[in-house]
Design an enzyme around this catalytic site. Structure first.
Site, short mmCIF file in Angstrom:
data_model
loop_
_atom_site.label_atom_id
_atom_site.label_comp_id
_atom_site.label_asym_id
_atom_site.label_seq_id
_atom_site.Cartn_x
_atom_site.Cartn_y
_atom_site.Cartn_z
N GLN A 21 0.81 -1.22 0.00
CA GLN A 21 0.00 0.00 0.00
C GLN A 21 0.84 1.27 0.00
O GLN A 21 0.32 2.35 -0.31
CB GLN A 21 -0.96 -0.02 1.19
CG GLN A 21 -1.98 -1.15 1.08
CD GLN A 21 -2.91 -1.24 2.27
OE1 GLN A 21 -2.62 -1.94 3.23
NE2 GLN A 21 -4.03 -0.54 2.24
N HIS A 115 0.92 -9.17 4.45
CA HIS A 115 -0.22 -8.24 4.49
C HIS A 115 -0.90 -8.29 3.12
O HIS A 115 -0.66 -7.43 2.26
CB HIS A 115 0.24 -6.83 4.84
CG HIS A 115 -0.89 -5.95 5.29
ND1 HIS A 115 -0.93 -5.33 6.51
CD2 HIS A 115 -2.05 -5.59 4.66
CE1 HIS A 115 -2.04 -4.62 6.62
NE2 HIS A 115 -2.75 -4.76 5.51
N ASN A 159 -1.92 -10.98 8.10
CA ASN A 159 -2.86 -9.89 8.35
C ASN A 159 -4.26 -10.30 7.92
O ASN A 159 -4.49 -10.64 6.76
CB ASN A 159 -2.44 -8.66 7.54
CG ASN A 159 -3.34 -7.48 7.85
OD1 ASN A 159 -3.30 -6.96 8.96
ND2 ASN A 159 -4.16 -7.07 6.90
N GLU A 160 -5.15 -10.30 8.87
CA GLU A 160 -6.58 -10.50 8.58
C GLU A 160 -6.89 -11.67 7.67
O GLU A 160 -7.52 -11.49 6.61
CB GLU A 160 -7.17 -9.24 7.97
CG GLU A 160 -7.08 -8.03 8.88
CD GLU A 160 -7.82 -6.82 8.31
OE1 GLU A 160 -8.18 -6.83 7.12
OE2 GLU A 160 -8.02 -5.86 9.07
C1 GCO Z 1 -7.57 -4.17 5.97
C2 GCO Z 1 -6.11 -3.96 5.92
C3 GCO Z 1 -5.67 -2.63 5.47
C4 GCO Z 1 -6.73 -1.67 5.00
C5 GCO Z 1 -7.44 -1.01 6.14
C6 GCO Z 1 -8.44 0.03 5.73
O1 GCO Z 1 -8.12 -4.12 7.04
O2 GCO Z 1 -8.18 -4.35 4.94
O3 GCO Z 1 -5.38 -4.42 6.98
O4 GCO Z 1 -4.80 -3.02 4.44
O5 GCO Z 1 -6.14 -0.70 4.21
O6 GCO Z 1 -8.12 -1.95 6.89
O7 GCO Z 1 -9.54 -0.52 5.07
#
Ligand code: GCO
Length: 413
Positions: A21, A115, A159-160
Site C-alpha cells: 500500500q 499483508h 494480516n486478517e
Molecule cells: C484491511 C487492511 C488494510 C486496509 C485497512 C483500511 O483491514 O483491509 O489491513 O490493508 O487498508 O483496513 O480498510
C-alpha cells in the site's frame, strides 16, 4: 482541569502501514497482476504508491518526530522470494535497514510477514486455495526470521486471514461460487501462464481459511525455531457484531465463521492483533443496513468508534491473550472527524485497561493516505497526506494530536 486518562508505562503508541500500500512498484506481487488484467476489480493501479521503499529513512524519522514509539509495517514476500526457492539477500537487507532505522529513532518495530500480497508465482500455484502451499509460507517466514529476527520486537504472521469471509458476508465481495468463474481471475492466470490464479482475498474463502490456519501455526513454529524470541500472533479483521432482538442466533453463527474459528487457533499464540473499524448489526433475517441518517465513512460503513472496545473485550475474553490494537482508523477527508473517531476509540481502550484487560498498544491505520486496494487512492486513512507526484508528506492535525497523546501517554478529556 480536564481529566487525564493515563495509559500504562511502556504502552505502544504507533501507526501502521503495509508494504504494497505504500512502497510502490511491487511488480512481482499477485496484486500487481490483478491491478492490470482486463476486468480488474481495482479502480486504479498502485504505481509508485508513496515510494516508501526508497523514502523510508525520512518517513521513519517523521513518525518518530511526531511522538510515536512504535511503527507497524509489513515485509514483502514477493520481493524477498521473487521466484519459488530463490531468496533475495538484497531485499532482506533492505528490511534490515528499515528495522535498524526504527531502533535508531526509538520506534518499536512490529513486523507483519504477510499483508495480503504474495509473490505472483505463489498465486499461480493456487495460492491460499491449496493446503500444501502453507509450507511455502512457513519456509519464507523461517528465512526472513533468520535474517531479521534479532531486530524484530513483535510479529504478526498473517494480516486478517478472515477479512475475505467478513467482506463476503457483508456483501462487499461476490461469494465463492461467483468468484470461481470471475473472468478477471482467468485473465490473471493467463497473464502468469498458469491455469489458476488465486490472490487473497479474491479467492475461495473456505479452502483459503484452512490453509491460512495451517500456515499460521507452521509459521509460528518456524519463527520460534529460527531467531524468534519475540511475541508472535495473527491479526484479525474484527467488526463489533451486534444483534437486534431476534437476531442473536444469526449474529452468533456469523461471528463463529468470521472470528471464532480463527480465535480458536490464535489461543496458542503470544498475543492477538485486533483490527477494528465499525460494527455490523444483525436481525433475524441477516445483516441490517445502517439506520437512516447515520454518519458513514468514505468506506460506506458506519462511523462507530465504540466498536474497538467491544472487539478488544471479545478477543481478550475468548482467547485469554494480551491484545495489541494493530489497526484502528477511519477513511475521511475531514480530519476533525478522524480526531473525534480516535478520541472515542481510545476512551474504549482505556476502559478495557481499567477493567484489567491487557492491551499492550494502539496502532492507528494508517500512517499515510495510501493505496486502499480495489478502491485505489480515494479513501483517506492517513495521519499524513501525500502528494504522490512530488512525494511530499504533510502531517495532518490528527498526526500531531495523536503524537502528543503518545508523548504524554495520556488522553486529556
Ligand atoms: C484491511 C487492511 C488494510 C486496509 C485497512 C483500511 O483491514 O483491509 O489491513 O490493508 O487498508 O483496513 O480498510
Amino acid at each position: 482541569m480536564p481529566e487525564q486518562l493515563t495509559f500504562p508505562k511502556d504502552f505502544l503508541w504507533g501507526t501502521a502501514g503495509a508494504a504494497h500500500q505504500v512502497e510502490g512498484n511491487n511488480i512481482n506481487s499477485d496484486s500487481w497482476v490483478l491491478e492490470h488484467v482486463p476486468g480488474s476489480p481495482f479502480v486504479e493501479p498502485s504505481g509508485d504508491a508513496c515510494d516508501h521503499y526508497h523514502r523510508y529513512p525520512d518517513d521513519i524519522a517523521l513518525i518518530a518526530s511526531l511522538g510515536f514509539n512504535t511503527y507497524r509495517f509489513s515485509i514483502e514476500w514477493a520481493r524477498i522470494e521473487p521466484e519459488q526457492g530463490e531468496f533475495s539477500i538484497a531485499a532482506l537487507e533492505h528490511y534490515r535497514r528499515m528495522l535498524a532505522a526504527c531502533h535508531e529513532h526509538g520506534l518499536t518495530p512490529i513486523v507483519t510477514y504477510h499483508h495480503f500480497t504474495s509473490p505472483r508465482w505463489f498465486a499461480a500455484k493456487g495460492g491460499w486455495e491449496v493446503m500444501a502451499n502453507a509450507e511455502l509460507f512457513a519456509r519464507y517466514c523461517e528465512k526472513a526470521t533468520a535474517h531479521l529476527g534479532d531486530l524484530i520486537a513483535a510479529a504478526c504472521t498473517l494480516n486478517e486471514p478472515n477479512v475475505g469471509i467478513l467482506i463476503q458476508q457483508m456483501g462487499f465481495m461476490p461469494s465463492d461460487a461467483k468468484l470461481l468463474n470471475a473472468p478477471f481471475r482467468a485473465a490473471a492466470a493467463k497473464a502468469v501462464g498458469s491455469d489458476t490464479f488465486a490472490a487473497f482475498p479474491h479467492c475461495q474463502q473456505q479452502p483459503a481459511r484452512d490453509t491460512f490456519l495451517k500456515a499460521h501455526r507452521l509459521a509460528f513454529d518456524a519463527i520460534k525455531a529460527s531467531r524468534g524470541d519475540f511475541p508472535v500472533g495473527m491479526t484479525l479483521a474484527m467488526s463489533d457484531h451486534q444483534a437486534v432482538p431476534g437476531g442473536e442466533a444469526v449474529r452468533d453463527k456469523a461471528r463463529h465463521e468470521i472470528d471464532d474459528v480463527f480465535l480458536d487457533v490464535a489461543r496458542a499464540d503470544d498475543f492477538i492483533g485486533v483490527q477494528t473499524y465499525t460494527r455490523t448489526r444483525y436481525g433475524a433475517e441477516g445483516i441490517l443496513p445502517s439506520e437512516a441518517g447515520v454518519e458513514l465513512t468514505q468506506m460506506r460503513y458506519e462511523f462507530y468508534p465504540e466498536a474497538l472496545e467491544a472487539t478488544i473485550r471479545y478477543a481478550a475474553s475468548y482467547t485469554g491473550l494480551p491484545v495489541i490494537v494493530t489497526e484502528n482508523g477511519i477513511g475521511t477527508e475531514d480530519d476533525t472527524r478522524r480526531i473525534e473517531y480516535v478520541r472515542r476509540a481510545l476512551r474504549g481502550v482505556h476502559q478495557c485497561l481499567q477493567d484489567g484487560i491487557e492491551v499492550r498498544g494502539y496502532c492507528y491505520w494508517s500512517i499515510f493516505d495510501n493505496f486502499e486496494w480495489a478502491q485505489g487512492y480515494r479513501p483517506k486513512f492517513g495521519l499524513i497526506a501525500v502528494d504522490r507526484t512530488m512525494q511530499i508528506r504533510t502531517p495532518k492535525p490528527s498526526a500531531k494530536w495523536l503524537g502528543s497523546i503518545a508523548q504524554e501517554n495520556a488522553l486529556a478529556e
